[in-house]
Scaffold this motif. Structure first.
Motif, PDB file in Angstrom:
ATOM      1  N   ASN A   6       0.816  -1.228   0.000  1.00 18.02           N
ATOM      2  CA  ASN A   6       0.000   0.000   0.000  1.00 18.02           C
ATOM      3  C   ASN A   6       0.843   1.268   0.000  1.00 18.02           C
ATOM      4  N   GLN A   7       2.096   1.172  -0.471  1.00 16.78           N
ATOM      5  CA  GLN A   7       2.939   2.358  -0.550  1.00 16.78           C
ATOM      6  C   GLN A   7       3.317   2.645  -2.004  1.00 16.78           C
ATOM      7  N   GLU A   8       3.487   3.928  -2.318  1.00 17.85           N
ATOM      8  CA  GLU A   8       3.919   4.350  -3.640  1.00 17.85           C
ATOM      9  C   GLU A   8       4.817   5.576  -3.508  1.00 17.85           C
ATOM     10  N   THR A  24      27.310  17.850  -0.956  1.00 14.92           N
ATOM     11  CA  THR A  24      25.899  17.830  -1.344  1.00 14.92           C
ATOM     12  C   THR A  24      25.057  17.410  -0.137  1.00 14.92           C
ATOM     13  N   GLU A  25      23.856  17.935  -0.087  1.00 16.17           N
ATOM     14  CA  GLU A  25      23.015  17.712   1.088  1.00 16.17           C
ATOM     15  C   GLU A  25      22.270  16.383   1.009  1.00 16.17           C
ATOM     16  N   SER A  26      21.728  15.960   2.133  1.00 18.48           N
ATOM     17  CA  SER A  26      20.915  14.744   2.181  1.00 18.48           C
ATOM     18  C   SER A  26      19.666  14.921   1.330  1.00 18.48           C
ATOM     19  N   THR A  27      19.294  13.847   0.655  1.00 14.36           N
ATOM     20  CA  THR A  27      18.156  13.891  -0.266  1.00 14.36           C
ATOM     21  C   THR A  27      17.198  12.759   0.075  1.00 14.36           C
ATOM     22  N   PHE A  28      15.903  13.065   0.036  1.00 13.72           N
ATOM     23  CA  PHE A  28      14.884  12.104   0.460  1.00 13.72           C
ATOM     24  C   PHE A  28      13.843  11.900  -0.639  1.00 13.72           C
ATOM     25  N   ALA A  29      13.354  10.672  -0.715  1.00 12.72           N
ATOM     26  CA  ALA A  29      12.190  10.372  -1.542  1.00 12.72           C
ATOM     27  C   ALA A  29      10.939  10.474  -0.673  1.00 12.72           C
ATOM     28  N   THR A  30       9.833  10.860  -1.298  1.00  9.58           N
ATOM     29  CA  THR A  30       8.558  10.969  -0.590  1.00  9.58           C
ATOM     30  C   THR A  30       7.698   9.758  -0.925  1.00  9.58           C
ATOM     31  N   ILE A  31       7.189   9.110   0.122  1.00  8.13           N
ATOM     32  CA  ILE A  31       6.404   7.883  -0.039  1.00  8.13           C
ATOM     33  C   ILE A  31       5.024   8.108   0.579  1.00  8.13           C
ATOM     34  N   ASP A  74       1.362   6.437   1.769  1.00 12.38           N
ATOM     35  CA  ASP A  74       0.570   5.263   2.119  1.00 12.38           C
ATOM     36  C   ASP A  74      -0.811   5.454   1.511  1.00 12.38           C
ATOM     37  N   THR A  75      -1.170   4.591   0.542  1.00 10.55           N
ATOM     38  CA  THR A  75      -2.420   4.784  -0.190  1.00 10.55           C
ATOM     39  C   THR A  75      -3.654   4.471   0.653  1.00 10.55           C
ATOM     40  N   VAL A  76      -3.486   3.760   1.762  1.00 10.79           N
ATOM     41  CA  VAL A  76      -4.624   3.436   2.633  1.00 10.79           C
ATOM     42  C   VAL A  76      -4.799   4.533   3.691  1.00 10.79           C
ATOM     43  N   ALA A  77      -3.720   4.822   4.406  1.00  7.87           N
ATOM     44  CA  ALA A  77      -3.802   5.829   5.470  1.00  7.87           C
ATOM     45  C   ALA A  77      -3.712   7.250   4.934  1.00  7.87           C
ATOM     46  N   ASN A  78      -3.337   7.377   3.659  1.00  5.08           N
ATOM     47  CA  ASN A  78      -3.172   8.699   3.022  1.00  5.08           C
ATOM     48  C   ASN A  78      -2.196   9.574   3.802  1.00  5.08           C
ATOM     49  N   THR A  79      -1.074   8.967   4.202  1.00  5.38           N
ATOM     50  CA  THR A  79      -0.019   9.705   4.905  1.00  5.38           C
ATOM     51  C   THR A  79       1.266   9.633   4.085  1.00  5.38           C
ATOM     52  N   GLU A  80       2.163  10.572   4.348  1.00  7.61           N
ATOM     53  CA  GLU A  80       3.431  10.624   3.622  1.00  7.61           C
ATOM     54  C   GLU A  80       4.598  10.478   4.585  1.00  7.61           C
ATOM     55  N   THR A  81       5.623   9.771   4.124  1.00  6.41           N
ATOM     56  CA  THR A  81       6.866   9.627   4.886  1.00  6.41           C
ATOM     57  C   THR A  81       8.044   9.928   3.960  1.00  6.41           C
ATOM     58  N   LYS A  82       9.199  10.158   4.569  1.00  9.14           N
ATOM     59  CA  LYS A  82      10.429  10.423   3.821  1.00  9.14           C
ATOM     60  C   LYS A  82      11.402   9.260   3.996  1.00  9.14           C
ATOM     61  N   GLN A  83      12.106   8.937   2.899  1.00  9.74           N
ATOM     62  CA  GLN A  83      13.106   7.873   2.966  1.00  9.74           C
ATOM     63  C   GLN A  83      14.408   8.383   2.357  1.00  9.74           C
ATOM     64  N   LEU A  84      15.507   8.244   3.097  1.00  9.54           N
ATOM     65  CA  LEU A  84      16.797   8.754   2.661  1.00  9.54           C
ATOM     66  C   LEU A  84      17.304   7.962   1.459  1.00  9.54           C
TER      67      LEU A  84
END
Length: 810
Positions: A334-336, A369-376, A378-388
């Motif tokens: 359930n993540q994208e 260069t600075e730290s860079t994160f992808a945004t993920i 959750d299609t069920v909870a409709n929340t977003e998290t960051k992953q390095l």
């Protein structure tokens, strides 16, 4: 210590044979500096010594200038700068004076001053003034030839006269690197170029048949008691940016500064603090079906300027700094991924480089260069998290390069990338040598390199080497080269190595003329033979035989052809993207020709075409491509260049996708159409409007029967794969659109205002059968990115500020 001893042994008893016949110009000091207006009526020019009697070296050799082309050059100096005056006699009706932007060689005559404070023949600084009044400048050495990415701030002026043109130049000492000596002898050369016939004349005669041009510099004597200045230049800038994409608008205002500071007489610190590269030119993206990464030329000025030392050994590919993150994203159910940045932000970067009077060059590069994160999401909870996906990273280069004998060098270079946390680190070290004999007739060169990767749970060490020997003088030249890299050699954290695992030998020979014939100004013929093997296992992979011919006619039209043949079976170990698998093709032939008409004409054209085929049982393969580029120079202000490229490939075979963990090959037809346009209107040497447009369309259509790869390198359809059996449809319709419209104004020396409008579109689908019209409709229905930015950069010279305060206090 070992490096210095090695150099001393090689250079023992070496003599500079060219110095016996060098011309000498004695420069005189002035108490009243000339006004830089292009009018040679200042008192100093009534008594300064003249450099004269120029000699042609291209296209003819040894021809003295005629009375109608007399060149007289004078020099003077004070505590602040060198001053140069040049009287350049010519027929005003025949002179060419196209206006261009800085460092752009259009259809224009020019006058060049080459200065070498170390008088070592290998490290030149060039200052060029075109008859249009436009400037160009470069640093030049045997490693990089001429680097026009280097820009200095200096003054010049041009005046047209009834019998030619005159030039005045002021070269502040901050534009040069030199040691504090009482009475130094500098290398000096003056070059005059006549565009209408592409002839070049030098004050001190040049022999193009052997040696580097620096060996033929004259000598500048008479300088006394000049001191290297405090070289502190500041370039503060601000950029306002507005981006619109998919009905979303973002605005941003940035501030930053570039700094150039002379640490010593010969070493300079270049730094960019809070850099902004938003106005760098767009990349010419293409559809990449090959096994190797797609790369682009550097567009960011900081990374193109003054990188000669860091180019040693080809270990530095500056696009790695700020490139796409290397980390992968782990997704749960359930993540994208909603946002994965395609670049990392450069926080700052610096370079320290220079060379001592004794030829020891040292370079240090660092970037963060600075730290860079992808945004993920959750299609069920409709929340977003960051992953390095890329941590804080530090990029470093250290170069030590010793030049000797005015034509040779040995070097040591180290590059490393340190990433925070549990990401891979990289380290590469290389030793290089490039030695030419005293007579400048033969050359040997080579390198030994070691790469080391510190992976999460492992370490990978690889090796590479090369050696070459060549005859480098005269009409007929030849050479041999061996190159090797094992399977673990990897420099791609800060360098560029498209492939490793090779053990190749190349033989080459060439013939060229240095004096015109009845119909040709010049021509050259090149032949080469390449024998290729893998390093491990040591198996044969292929042979190629290459030839080319290039000629320039008396009317300055250029034409040529090329021929490449790969006889017998060729073993491609990379197309399958699978270890120890290879794909065989046989008897590949390519032939091509090109014509480039004289750009001096109002209308000129470039035309290039190639055909490729295979002589192999069971293969019906044929490709051809056309590159057509007409150009119109409406007047000295306005130039328009259109480029059309067409590439059609029938019966091509290659990797298509993976299915059930095995490579699937396909036979495909591919059609590429590219249209581009560039237009420049130059108001004067300080203002220009530029338009750049590019549309690229590429379709790949596979036959419905797909192949699997056998262990013997042949393809088979026995497994019966069709499109319906594949998880991924490999058919592609790929198109891009880029447009840049910019205005640049140099409103003060070294200070610029640049306004840029850019739009970009991109679309990719599996509809390979769609025609061009439908493809464009789909493209224009895609979200468009619009960018408008204005950048202001101001040049501040510490010496000028200091002098202002000194006058106020006096």
């Amino acid at each position: 210590m070992i490096l210095c001893l090695f150099v001393s042994l090689i250079s023992l008893n070496s003599l500079n044979a060219q110095s016996k016949d060098k011309k000498v110009l004695n420069i005189i000091r002035t108490d009243t500096p000339p006004i830089i207006d292009g009018v040679l009526n200042d008192n100093i020019w009534q008594r300064a010594e003249k450099a004269q009697n120029f000699t042609q070296y291209k296209p003819d050799m040894g021809i003295q200038e005629t009375d109608e082309r007399t060149s007289l050059v004078q020099m003077s100096y004070d505590d602040e700068a060198l001053y140069i005056a040049a009287y350049l006699k010519d027929d005003p009706e025949l002179m060419m004076t196209q206006l261009t932007n800085r460092d752009n060689f259009g259809q224009t005559d020019y006058f060049k001053v080459v200065i070498n404070p170390n008088n070592d023949a290998q490290n030149d600084t060039q200052f060029i003034v075109f008859s249009s009044g436009v400037q160009a400048d470069a640093i030049a050495n045997p490693t990089i030839n001429e680097d026009f990415g280097w820009n200095a701030v200096w003054d010049s002026a041009v005046t047209k006269t009834d019998d030619g043109w005159t030039v005045e130049m002021k070269l502040p000492y901050r534009t040069l690197r030199f040691s504090d000596e009482n009475e130094p002898t500098w290398g000096i050369q003056f070059i005059r170029f006549f565009r209408r016939e592409r002839s070049e004349y030098a004050w001190n005669p040049i022999d193009p048949t052997k040696g580097i041009v620096g060996l033929y510099h004259g000598e500048l004597k008479g300088l006394k008691d000049i001191e290297p200045p405090v070289r502190l230049n500041l370039y503060p800038f601000t950029t306002g940016i507005m981006n619109t994409f998919d009905d979303k608008t973002d605005t941003k205002l940035t501030f930053g500064m570039d700094v150039k500071y002379g640490l010593t007489d010969n070493f300079t610190l270049d730094a960019t603090l809070v850099p902004d590269f938003s106005q760098a030119r767009f990349d010419d993206v293409v559809l990449n079906l090959g096994p190797f990464e797609q790369t682009f030329a550097e567009q960011r000025q900081f990374f193109t300027e003054g990188i000669d030392l860091f180019s040693k050994g080809n270990l530095f590919f500056s696009r790695r700094v700020g490139s796409a993150p290397i980390g992968s994203v782990t997704l749960e159910d359930n993540q994208e991924i909603t946002d994965r940045p395609q670049e990392t932000k450069v926080l700052n970067a610096l370079k320290v480089s220079g060379r001592t009077k004794k030829g020891l060059g040292i370079g240090l590069f660092n970037a963060i260069t600075e730290s860079t994160f992808a945004t993920i999401r959750d299609t069920v909870a409709n929340t977003e998290t960051k992953q390095l996906i890329e941590p804080l990273s530090n990029y470093n280069i250290l170069v030590i390069d010793q030049q000797f004998n005015k034509n040779s060098s040995v070097s040591i270079i180290n590059t490393n990338v340190l990433r925070e946390g549990s990401f891979r680190d990289a380290n590469v070290t290389a030793a290089l040598f490039n030695i030419i004999n005293k007579r400048n007739t033969y050359n040997i060169a080579g390198d030994f390199k070691m790469s080391q990767l510190n992976l999460i749970n492992d370490e990978q060490v690889g090796y590479s080497s090369s050696f070459s020997a060549a005859k480098v003088h005269g009409n007929f030249r030849y050479g041999v080269r061996h190159s090797f890299a094992d399977t673990d050699y990897d420099i791609n954290d800060l360098g560029l190595q498209l492939r490793n695992n090779f053990n190749n030998v190349t033989l080459n020979a060439s013939y060229q003329i240095f004096e015109p014939t009845k119909h040709l100004n010049s021509y050259n013929i090149n032949l080469s033979y390449n024998h290729q093997r893998l390093a491990n296992p040591g198996v044969y992979t292929g042979t190629s035989i290459n030839s080319s011919f290039r000629a320039n006619t008396k009317k300055l039209d250029t034409y040529g052809f090329n021929l490449n043949f790969q006889p017998g079976k060729q073993y491609d170990y990379f197309e399958a993207r699978t270890a120890n698998s290879f794909f065989i093709y046989e008897n590949f032939l390519t032939a091509g020709l090109f014509i480039s008409s004289n750009y001096n004409r109002v209308f000129a054209v470039d035309l290039r075409s190639n055909i490729n085929t295979l002589f192999e049982d069971g293969r019906d393969y044929f490709t051809y491509n056309l590159d057509f580029s007409p150009r119109v120079r409406f007047n000295d202000h306005f130039l328009l260049v259109y480029n059309f490229k067409y590439d059609f490939r029938d019966g091509d075979r290659g990797f298509a996708t993976r299915q059930d963990n095995q490579p699937i090959f396909g036979e495909r037809d591919r059609q590429i159409v590219e249209n581009s346009l560039s237009a420049n209107y130059t108001f004067n040497p300080f203002q220009i409007v530029s338009l750049t447009f590019r549309n690229y369309w590429d379709t790949v259509s596979y036959d419905d029967n797909y192949f699997t790869l056998l262990d013997n390198g042949r393809l088979t359809t026995d497994d019966g794969f069709t499109l319906d059996d594949l998880d991924n449809d490999p058919n592609i319709n790929f198109t891009t659109w880029n447009l840049d419209l910019s205005y640049s104004w140099q409103f003060a020396p070294g200070s610029f205002l640049t306004a840029l409008y850019r739009n970009q579109l991109f679309n990719i689908s599996n509809d390979a059968q769609a025609n061009y019209s439908d493809t464009l409709n789909n493209l224009f229905n895609s979200p468009t990115q619009h960018t408008f930015s204005v950048r202001v950069q101001y040049f501040i010279d510490y010496a000028n500020i200091k002098s202002v305060f000194s006058r106020k206090n006096s």
